[in-house]
Design a protein around this motif. Structure first.
Motif, PDB file in Angstrom:
ATOM      1  N   ALA A 207       0.818  -1.226   0.000  1.00  0.00           N
ATOM      2  CA  ALA A 207       0.000   0.000   0.000  1.00  0.00           C
ATOM      3  C   ALA A 207       0.849   1.273   0.000  1.00  0.00           C
ATOM      4  O   ALA A 207       0.522   2.244  -0.671  1.00  0.00           O
ATOM      5  N   ILE A 208       1.935   1.261   0.746  1.00  0.00           N
ATOM      6  CA  ILE A 208       2.768   2.469   0.870  1.00  0.00           C
ATOM      7  C   ILE A 208       4.188   2.111   0.428  1.00  0.00           C
ATOM      8  O   ILE A 208       4.783   1.148   0.914  1.00  0.00           O
ATOM      9  N   SER A 209       4.690   2.902  -0.504  1.00  0.00           N
ATOM     10  CA  SER A 209       6.017   2.602  -1.050  1.00  0.00           C
ATOM     11  C   SER A 209       7.100   3.182  -0.135  1.00  0.00           C
ATOM     12  O   SER A 209       7.183   4.393   0.061  1.00  0.00           O
ATOM     13  N   LEU A 210       7.908   2.294   0.426  1.00  0.00           N
ATOM     14  CA  LEU A 210       8.952   2.727   1.372  1.00  0.00           C
ATOM     15  C   LEU A 210      10.324   2.237   0.907  1.00  0.00           C
ATOM     16  O   LEU A 210      10.424   1.181   0.263  1.00  0.00           O
ATOM     17  N   PRO A 211      11.382   2.999   1.234  1.00  0.00           N
ATOM     18  CA  PRO A 211      12.714   2.635   0.728  1.00  0.00           C
ATOM     19  C   PRO A 211      13.338   1.437   1.449  1.00  0.00           C
ATOM     20  O   PRO A 211      13.047   1.186   2.626  1.00  0.00           O
ATOM     21  N   ARG A 212      14.179   0.710   0.727  1.00  0.00           N
ATOM     22  CA  ARG A 212      15.010  -0.356   1.314  1.00  0.00           C
ATOM     23  C   ARG A 212      16.454   0.021   1.031  1.00  0.00           C
ATOM     24  O   ARG A 212      16.803   0.231  -0.136  1.00  0.00           O
ATOM     25  N   ALA A 213      17.284   0.073   2.066  1.00  0.00           N
ATOM     26  CA  ALA A 213      18.691   0.460   1.856  1.00  0.00           C
ATOM     27  C   ALA A 213      19.544  -0.799   1.737  1.00  0.00           C
ATOM     28  O   ALA A 213      19.776  -1.489   2.736  1.00  0.00           O
ATOM     29  N   TYR A 214      19.964  -1.102   0.510  1.00  0.00           N
ATOM     30  CA  TYR A 214      20.841  -2.269   0.330  1.00  0.00           C
ATOM     31  C   TYR A 214      22.316  -1.866   0.334  1.00  0.00           C
ATOM     32  O   TYR A 214      23.184  -2.709   0.296  1.00  0.00           O
ATOM     33  N   LEU A 215      22.567  -0.528   0.326  1.00  0.00           N
ATOM     34  CA  LEU A 215      23.939   0.005   0.285  1.00  0.00           C
ATOM     35  C   LEU A 215      24.619  -0.480  -0.989  1.00  0.00           C
ATOM     36  O   LEU A 215      23.972  -0.571  -2.025  1.00  0.00           O
ATOM     37  N   THR A 216      25.892  -0.845  -0.937  1.00  0.00           N
ATOM     38  CA  THR A 216      26.513  -1.328  -2.179  1.00  0.00           C
ATOM     39  C   THR A 216      26.021  -2.753  -2.456  1.00  0.00           C
ATOM     40  O   THR A 216      25.510  -3.422  -1.564  1.00  0.00           O
ATOM     41  N   ARG A 217      26.207  -3.211  -3.681  1.00  0.00           N
ATOM     42  CA  ARG A 217      25.603  -4.454  -4.167  1.00  0.00           C
ATOM     43  C   ARG A 217      25.899  -5.675  -3.275  1.00  0.00           C
ATOM     44  O   ARG A 217      25.022  -6.480  -2.990  1.00  0.00           O
ATOM     45  N   ASP A 218      27.143  -5.790  -2.809  1.00  0.00           N
ATOM     46  CA  ASP A 218      27.489  -6.972  -2.008  1.00  0.00           C
ATOM     47  C   ASP A 218      27.684  -6.649  -0.521  1.00  0.00           C
ATOM     48  O   ASP A 218      28.247  -7.447   0.228  1.00  0.00           O
ATOM     49  N   SER A 219      27.199  -5.482  -0.103  1.00  0.00           N
ATOM     50  CA  SER A 219      27.381  -5.108   1.308  1.00  0.00           C
ATOM     51  C   SER A 219      26.453  -5.920   2.225  1.00  0.00           C
ATOM     52  O   SER A 219      25.280  -6.138   1.915  1.00  0.00           O
ATOM     53  N   LEU A 220      27.005  -6.351   3.344  1.00  0.00           N
ATOM     54  CA  LEU A 220      26.183  -7.055   4.342  1.00  0.00           C
ATOM     55  C   LEU A 220      25.822  -6.125   5.498  1.00  0.00           C
ATOM     56  O   LEU A 220      25.287  -6.562   6.514  1.00  0.00           O
ATOM     57  N   ASP A 257      12.342  -7.416   4.324  1.00  0.00           N
ATOM     58  CA  ASP A 257      12.966  -7.649   3.007  1.00  0.00           C
ATOM     59  C   ASP A 257      14.493  -7.600   3.100  1.00  0.00           C
ATOM     60  O   ASP A 257      15.195  -8.485   2.629  1.00  0.00           O
ATOM     61  N   VAL A 258      14.990  -6.524   3.715  1.00  0.00           N
ATOM     62  CA  VAL A 258      16.443  -6.311   3.778  1.00  0.00           C
ATOM     63  C   VAL A 258      17.098  -7.353   4.687  1.00  0.00           C
ATOM     64  O   VAL A 258      18.152  -7.926   4.335  1.00  0.00           O
ATOM     65  N   LEU A 259      16.467  -7.630   5.831  1.00  0.00           N
ATOM     66  CA  LEU A 259      17.051  -8.602   6.771  1.00  0.00           C
ATOM     67  C   LEU A 259      17.179  -9.976   6.112  1.00  0.00           C
ATOM     68  O   LEU A 259      18.223 -10.644   6.223  1.00  0.00           O
ATOM     69  N   VAL A 260      16.120 -10.401   5.413  1.00  0.00           N
ATOM     70  CA  VAL A 260      16.125 -11.739   4.804  1.00  0.00           C
ATOM     71  C   VAL A 260      17.139 -11.797   3.650  1.00  0.00           C
ATOM     72  O   VAL A 260      17.962 -12.712   3.584  1.00  0.00           O
ATOM     73  N   LYS A 261      17.099 -10.792   2.758  1.00  0.00           N
ATOM     74  CA  LYS A 261      17.988 -10.837   1.588  1.00  0.00           C
ATOM     75  C   LYS A 261      19.454 -10.872   2.004  1.00  0.00           C
ATOM     76  O   LYS A 261      20.250 -11.639   1.467  1.00  0.00           O
ATOM     77  N   LYS A 262      19.807 -10.046   2.994  1.00  0.00           N
ATOM     78  CA  LYS A 262      21.223  -9.982   3.381  1.00  0.00           C
ATOM     79  C   LYS A 262      21.658 -11.253   4.132  1.00  0.00           C
ATOM     80  O   LYS A 262      22.806 -11.677   4.010  1.00  0.00           O
ATOM     81  N   THR A 263      20.754 -11.824   4.891  1.00  0.00           N
ATOM     82  CA  THR A 263      21.107 -13.065   5.612  1.00  0.00           C
ATOM     83  C   THR A 263      21.382 -14.186   4.600  1.00  0.00           C
ATOM     84  O   THR A 263      22.386 -14.916   4.724  1.00  0.00           O
ATOM     85  N   ILE A 264      20.511 -14.301   3.612  1.00  0.00           N
ATOM     86  CA  ILE A 264      20.686 -15.357   2.602  1.00  0.00           C
ATOM     87  C   ILE A 264      21.939 -15.062   1.755  1.00  0.00           C
ATOM     88  O   ILE A 264      22.715 -15.973   1.429  1.00  0.00           O
ATOM     89  N   MET A 265      22.151 -13.772   1.457  1.00  0.00           N
ATOM     90  CA  MET A 265      23.346 -13.403   0.681  1.00  0.00           C
ATOM     91  C   MET A 265      24.625 -13.776   1.454  1.00  0.00           C
ATOM     92  O   MET A 265      25.584 -14.294   0.876  1.00  0.00           O
ATOM     93  N   ALA A 266      24.617 -13.545   2.763  1.00  0.00           N
ATOM     94  CA  ALA A 266      25.790 -13.888   3.585  1.00  0.00           C
ATOM     95  C   ALA A 266      26.056 -15.396   3.513  1.00  0.00           C
ATOM     96  O   ALA A 266      27.205 -15.839   3.394  1.00  0.00           O
ATOM     97  N   ALA A 267      24.971 -16.178   3.570  1.00  0.00           N
ATOM     98  CA  ALA A 267      25.127 -17.643   3.526  1.00  0.00           C
ATOM     99  C   ALA A 267      25.705 -18.070   2.171  1.00  0.00           C
ATOM    100  O   ALA A 267      26.620 -18.899   2.114  1.00  0.00           O
ATOM    101  N   HIS A 268      25.191 -17.481   1.083  1.00  0.00           N
ATOM    102  CA  HIS A 268      25.710 -17.809  -0.252  1.00  0.00           C
ATOM    103  C   HIS A 268      27.186 -17.420  -0.374  1.00  0.00           C
ATOM    104  O   HIS A 268      28.020 -18.219  -0.797  1.00  0.00           O
TER     105      HIS A 268
END
Ligand code: KG4
Ligand code: ZN
Length: 348
Positions: A207-220, A257-268
């Protein structure tokens, strides 16, 4: 200072009393060996701090002082044991509110001195991590562990028991802080995380568009201050235009979104197939569900404690203490309290 007193070496069966008082929960728990939980008593100050919209350190210490003896007595009673049955006392001594930590540590020292049993200082974040071993003593290592609480947001690589490497951390607000601050902006009480979780179940996360800060592409690393500012700015003109449930679902999704993506990225990135989560924010129902889905989709195992063991409790302190006791990592009565100390540096 860690030392090993020969007469206090852990035998194969033992009982540990755990005490937690680092913030606004006074907790005591009795654990047999490393995983047989006999009791877990928590006296929460949430209602008191809700009046001021956050934890007032002086008030927290005062309430710990009033509660600690009764909470320990109740934990022993529920466990069906007496002081004489305890083999060691473990206490969270860092990091946290100094005055609050002092109450738990003083109580633990008095018990250790009075009974002539070992005292074990436990890092509060290490205790959060050990809620996973309480949940599953066979949780595979090495593992990636997301720790997200009111004061911390970090991704750890746990190589083995007691061996932690920080792979990423928040550069500003912690995830729990983001939940609580956004909740306040949209008019919810303290602590906001659990209230957002509850109301988000009936809301639309798109419903409401809010930002997600991923920082640099591979940043954890994480950053949640932009989200807080975005919610603050948008709410000025838009708050009444959407049901509060939609605000809750949108804020929750932006954080999760950010917590899950970065956790999985760290594992990969580190080729780890075992994932864990810890801390109050790990109690979030969406985070639990999304991590489950993501781990399943990526062929990774997941251990995530039940909500009661994600938020502050003494069972996790007793568990971390039990592993230390089994390895003869015990302290003496000079054990001090520290308001801040990184886990990786603190681990011995
Ligand atoms: O680990 P914790 O109990 O205390 C600290 O060590 O900080 O974490 C408290 C944080 C608070 O910010 C609270 O709002 C958040 O965890 N929290 C939640 C939920 N339950 C607690 N956040 C989102 N969803 C929840 N269900
Ligand atoms: Zn905590």
């Amino acid at each position: 200072m860690t030392y090993v007193a020969p007469s206090h070496r852990a035998h194969s069966r033992f009982i540990v009393l755990g005490i937690e008082s680092s913030c606004d929960e006074t907790g005591a728990s009795v654990l047999r060996d490393k995983g047989d939980l006999l009791s877990n008593v928590i006296s929460s100050q949430v209602d008191i701090h809700a009046l001021t919209g956050g934890v007032v350190p002086e008030v927290a210490s005062r309430h710990h002082l009033e509660q600690v003896n009764a909470v320990v007595a109740e934990a022993l009673s529920q466990a069906g044991v007496g002081f004489g049955d305890i083999d060691a006392v473990a206490v969270a001594n860092r990091p946290g509110l100094l005055g609050a930590l002092l109450v738990g540590v003083s109580a633990a020292k008095a018990i250790a001195f009075g009974l002539d049993i070992p005292l074990i200082g436990v890092h509060h974040i290490e205790a959060h991590i050990y809620a996973n071993f309480l949940t599953n003593p066979n949780a595979p290592l090495p593992a990636i562990c997301l720790v997200a609480s009111g004061g911390h947001t970090e991704i750890f690589l746990i190589r083995d028991h007691g061996q932690y490497e920080v792979l990423g951390r928040t550069r500003d607000d912690a995830a729990g802080e983001a939940f609580d601050k956004c909740a306040r902006v949209i008019g919810l009480g303290y602590p906001g995380g659990i209230e957002i979780d509850r109301r988000a179940k009936h809301g639309d996360s798109t419903a409401i568009s809010l930002p997600r800060a991923y920082l640099t592409r591979d940043s954890l690393d994480f950053s949640f201050s932009g989200l807080k500012t975005a919610v603050l700015n948008l709410a000025k003109s838009e708050l009444g235009n959407h049901p509060i449930e939609d605000w809750c679902a949108s804020i929750q999704e932006a954080i999760v979104d950010v917590l899950v993506k970065k956790t999985i990225m760290a594992a990969h990135t580190h080729e780890i197939r075992s994932v864990m989560a810890a801390g109050g924010v790990a109690a979030n129902s969406s985070l639990q569900a999304r991590l489950r889905e993501a781990c399943e989709a990526n062929g990774m195992s997941l251990v995530i404690p039940a909500p009661l063991f994600c938020t502050d409790n003494a069972a996790m302190v007793a568990c971390a203490g039990a592993y230390r006791f089994a390895n003869n990592l015990i302290d003496d009565l000079s054990l001090d309290t520290f308001p801040s100390e990184p886990l990786a540096l603190a681990s011995r």
